[in-house]
Write an enzyme that holds these catalytic residues in place. Structure first.
Site, PDB file in Angstrom:
ATOM      1  N   GLY A 111       0.787  -1.231   0.000  1.00 32.78           N
ATOM      2  CA  GLY A 111       0.000   0.000   0.000  1.00 32.78           C
ATOM      3  C   GLY A 111       0.815   1.275   0.000  1.00 32.78           C
ATOM      4  O   GLY A 111       0.253   2.366   0.021  1.00 32.78           O
ATOM      5  N   HIS A 112       2.133   1.191  -0.044  1.00 34.77           N
ATOM      6  CA  HIS A 112       2.988   2.397   0.049  1.00 34.77           C
ATOM      7  C   HIS A 112       4.046   2.359  -1.033  1.00 34.77           C
ATOM      8  O   HIS A 112       5.196   2.049  -0.759  1.00 34.77           O
ATOM      9  CB  HIS A 112       3.646   2.448   1.431  1.00 34.77           C
ATOM     10  CG  HIS A 112       4.159   3.799   1.818  1.00 34.77           C
ATOM     11  ND1 HIS A 112       5.417   4.239   1.505  1.00 34.77           N
ATOM     12  CD2 HIS A 112       3.581   4.807   2.499  1.00 34.77           C
ATOM     13  CE1 HIS A 112       5.605   5.453   2.000  1.00 34.77           C
ATOM     14  NE2 HIS A 112       4.492   5.814   2.605  1.00 34.77           N
ATOM     15  N   PHE A 113       3.829   2.655  -2.176  1.00 34.70           N
ATOM     16  CA  PHE A 113       2.600   3.008  -2.862  1.00 34.70           C
ATOM     17  C   PHE A 113       2.420   2.046  -4.027  1.00 34.70           C
ATOM     18  O   PHE A 113       3.415   1.718  -4.671  1.00 34.70           O
ATOM     19  CB  PHE A 113       2.681   4.447  -3.389  1.00 34.70           C
ATOM     20  CG  PHE A 113       2.797   5.475  -2.303  1.00 34.70           C
ATOM     21  CD1 PHE A 113       1.658   5.904  -1.635  1.00 34.70           C
ATOM     22  CD2 PHE A 113       4.016   6.000  -1.933  1.00 34.70           C
ATOM     23  CE1 PHE A 113       1.758   6.871  -0.640  1.00 34.70           C
ATOM     24  CE2 PHE A 113       4.120   6.953  -0.938  1.00 34.70           C
ATOM     25  CZ  PHE A 113       2.990   7.395  -0.286  1.00 34.70           C
TER      26      PHE A 113
END
Length: 142
Positions: A47-49
């Protein structure tokens, strides 16, 4: 140099927060230098990124704190217990850290008061280039 088993014996962190892969210099009570291999398989990169994975700055600082923990972990005069973050000062991020990078993290003990409160100066580098630096404070939790 410390083996992975020795690192696990000195630090309480485990997956996914064990951020020290290898220790190349260890002088208890003075300084330490360690390696963190950054891989795409780490959970934060989901999720990053998406599409442009970057190591979160807070995890770089946490890796520096863990190396700082190695400095005090074998000091014979300190009471046993858990050292935790008490503050951070003057932390600066200079460039992104991405999967495939190898962080070289150097920390030195600046001060230790009443055997409970301490401060370390840390730097993280990739291929010799400074990516993060700052001062980290910690305290002993009973």
């Amino acid at each position: 140099m410390l083996t992975s088993e020795q690192i696990m014996g000195l630090l309480p962190h485990r997956y996914p927060f064990a951020l020290v892969d290898r220790v190349v210099l260890h002088e208890p009570g003075q300084r330490a230098v360690a390696i963190k291999n950054v891989t795409l398989n780490e959970p934060q990169f989901q999720g990053h990124f998406p599409g442009r994975p970057l190591m979160p700055g807070v995890l770089i600082v946490e890796a520096m704190a863990q190396v700082g923990g190695l400095i005090v972990a074998q000091m014979p005069d300190l009471p046993k217990g858990l050292f935790v973050f008490a503050g951070i000062d003057a932390v600066r991020f200079r460039r992104p850290v991405v999967p495939g990078d190898q962080l070289t993290i150097s920390c030195e003990l600046l001060s230790l008061k009443r055997q409970r409160f301490g401060k370390v100066r840390g730097e993280a580098r990739v291929e010799g280039q400074l990516v993060c630096s700052g001062e980290l404070m910690f305290s002993l939790v009973d």
